[in-house]
Design an enzyme around this catalytic site. Structure first.
Site, short mmCIF file in Angstrom:
data_model
loop_
_atom_site.label_atom_id
_atom_site.label_comp_id
_atom_site.label_asym_id
_atom_site.label_seq_id
_atom_site.Cartn_x
_atom_site.Cartn_y
_atom_site.Cartn_z
CG ASP A 38 -2.19 0.79 1.05
OD1 ASP A 38 -3.26 0.16 1.04
OD2 ASP A 38 -2.13 2.03 0.89
CE1 TYR A 157 -13.76 3.24 -8.16
CE2 TYR A 157 -15.80 2.38 -9.08
CZ TYR A 157 -14.79 2.31 -8.15
OH TYR A 157 -14.79 1.32 -7.20
N1 LIG Z 1 -16.20 0.26 -1.18
C1 LIG Z 1 -16.95 0.01 -2.23
O1 LIG Z 1 -18.17 0.27 -2.22
C2 LIG Z 1 -16.36 -0.60 -3.47
C3 LIG Z 1 -17.24 -1.11 -4.44
C4 LIG Z 1 -16.72 -1.70 -5.58
C5 LIG Z 1 -15.35 -1.76 -5.76
N2 LIG Z 1 -14.53 -1.24 -4.81
C6 LIG Z 1 -13.10 -1.33 -5.06
O2 LIG Z 1 -12.51 -2.02 -4.00
C7 LIG Z 1 -11.14 -1.64 -3.89
C8 LIG Z 1 -10.84 -1.32 -2.44
O3 LIG Z 1 -11.65 -0.22 -2.07
P1 LIG Z 1 -12.10 0.09 -0.57
O4 LIG Z 1 -13.53 0.41 -0.63
O5 LIG Z 1 -11.59 -0.95 0.34
O6 LIG Z 1 -11.34 1.48 -0.39
P2 LIG Z 1 -10.37 2.05 0.76
O7 LIG Z 1 -10.20 3.48 0.41
O8 LIG Z 1 -10.86 1.66 2.09
O9 LIG Z 1 -9.02 1.25 0.47
C9 LIG Z 1 -8.26 1.49 -0.67
C10 LIG Z 1 -6.82 1.20 -0.35
O10 LIG Z 1 -6.04 1.39 -1.53
C11 LIG Z 1 -4.89 2.14 -1.20
N3 LIG Z 1 -4.43 2.84 -2.39
C12 LIG Z 1 -5.06 3.80 -3.10
N4 LIG Z 1 -4.29 4.22 -4.12
C13 LIG Z 1 -3.15 3.48 -4.06
C14 LIG Z 1 -1.98 3.44 -4.83
N5 LIG Z 1 -1.78 4.27 -5.88
N6 LIG Z 1 -1.02 2.55 -4.51
C15 LIG Z 1 -1.18 1.72 -3.45
N7 LIG Z 1 -2.26 1.73 -2.66
C16 LIG Z 1 -3.23 2.60 -2.97
C17 LIG Z 1 -5.33 3.07 -0.09
O11 LIG Z 1 -4.22 3.56 0.66
C18 LIG Z 1 -6.23 2.15 0.71
O12 LIG Z 1 -5.49 1.42 1.65
C19 LIG Z 1 -10.96 -0.47 -4.85
O13 LIG Z 1 -10.37 -0.94 -6.06
C20 LIG Z 1 -12.37 -0.02 -5.10
O14 LIG Z 1 -12.50 0.64 -6.33
C21 LIG Z 1 -15.00 -0.68 -3.67
#
Ligand SMILES: NC(=O)c1ccc[n+]([C@@H]2O[C@H](COP(=O)([O-])OP(=O)(O)OC[C@H]3O[C@@H](n4cnc5c(N)ncnc54)[C@H](O)[C@@H]3O)[C@@H](O)[C@H]2O)c1
Length: 254
Positions: A38, A157
């Site tokens: 991360d 996105y």
């Molecule tokens: N939460 C939702 O509703 C949802 C729905 C569909 C898909 N997603 C996808 O799930 C994945 C995780 O999302 P989440 O909801 O847990 O979000 P979150 O913000 O809780 O976690 C995202 C993590 O990614 C890390 N990150 C971001 N950019 C980065 C980079 N350039 N390099 C390394 N680390 C990086 C952040 O530091 C964080 O730890 C994402 O790809 C998101 O698009 C989330």
């Protein structure tokens, strides 16, 4: 602690938070050694501590998935520390600015594509050669329901997440005969800091509207996505590759 993944190594991006952290814990719970990758060092190291508290094995590596050299170095560090790579969950992602397509800044567009799509490409580019050395592996890429359907105000996105699905299918057919399976997961709205930061959980009306988009009547929890990711890396899914699988409370079935 289970042992279905004993002597296996998992590399998880975005493992400092939300779905990535829950998945890191689930892999460790199944006996895998986990590389927590991360760009948030403090929270990434907290994930490592949480894993150690349940008796699991994990290390943190600083990694910006939008930077090819950083991804290459993080995968190399995984091999140096754990000796092999069996599983990858390419999960790091950002939401980007909200606004209709013509109002999107090019900067936000480029950053979202760089992290959410190109980042997944960089990860696979360096993970696949390591998995080929073991004659197998399983990669799960994090897409979204928005890898299948549109969402107004989130064109970058949505485009990136659709791109992840195509990239996943292509890599899957390229490496299927060499023992590497590649699938993507499509979460519905899941309660994580991403949704909190986007302000979607604050206002009860907004939250109720988003919940209503899911026939199951609620938002998902990170652990409900982690379970699917673990399944896709397990032997139970040995005939599953090139698939985009939703865990969305019925969102895309309407
Ligand atoms: N939460 C939702 O509703 C949802 C729905 C569909 C898909 N997603 C996808 O799930 C994945 C995780 O999302 P989440 O909801 O847990 O979000 P979150 O913000 O809780 O976690 C995202 C993590 O990614 C890390 N990150 C971001 N950019 C980065 C980079 N350039 N390099 C390394 N680390 C990086 C952040 O530091 C964080 O730890 C994402 O790809 C998101 O698009 C989330």
């Amino acid at each position: 602690m289970e042992n279905q993944f004993s002597n296996k190594v998992a590399f998880i991006t975005g493992a400092a938070s939300g779905i990535g952290r829950a998945s890191a814990l689930a892999f460790a719970q199944s006996g895998a050694s986990v590389m927590v990758a991360d760009y948030n060092e403090q929270e990434g190291k907290e994930t490592v501590q949480l894993i150690q508290q349940i008796g699991g094995k994990a290390e943190f590596v600083l990694c910006d998935v939008g930077n090819e050299a950083s991804v290459s170095a993080a995968v190399s560090a995984t091999i140096k520390i754990f000796g092999r790579l069996d599983f990858a969950f390419n999960n790091a992602g950002i939401s980007g600015d909200s606004g209709n397509t013509a109002d999107q800044s090019s900067e936000s567009w480029n950053r979202v594509i760089q992290v959410n799509l190109t980042g997944v490409f960089y990860c696979m580019k360096y993970q696949i050669p390591e998995m080929l050395k073991n004659k197998g592996g399983s990669i799960v890429n994090c897409s979204s329901i928005l890898g299948s359907v549109a969402f107004a105000g989130a064109s970058a996105y949505v485009a990136a997440k659709h791109g992840v699905v195509g990239l996943t299918k292509t890599a899957a057919i390229e490496y299927a005969s060499q023992g590497i399976r590649v699938n993507s997961v499509g979460p519905g709205f899941v309660v994580t800091p991403m949704l909190e930061k986007a302000g979607l959980l604050e206002d009860p009306g907004t939250k109720a509207f988003i919940e209503s988009l899911h026939p199951i009547g609620r938002l998902g929890q990170p652990e409900e996505i982690a379970g699917l990711v673990v399944y896709l890396c397990s032997e139970k899914s040995s005939f599953v590759t090139g698939q985009h699988i939703h865990a969305d409370g019925g969102y895309t079935a309407r």
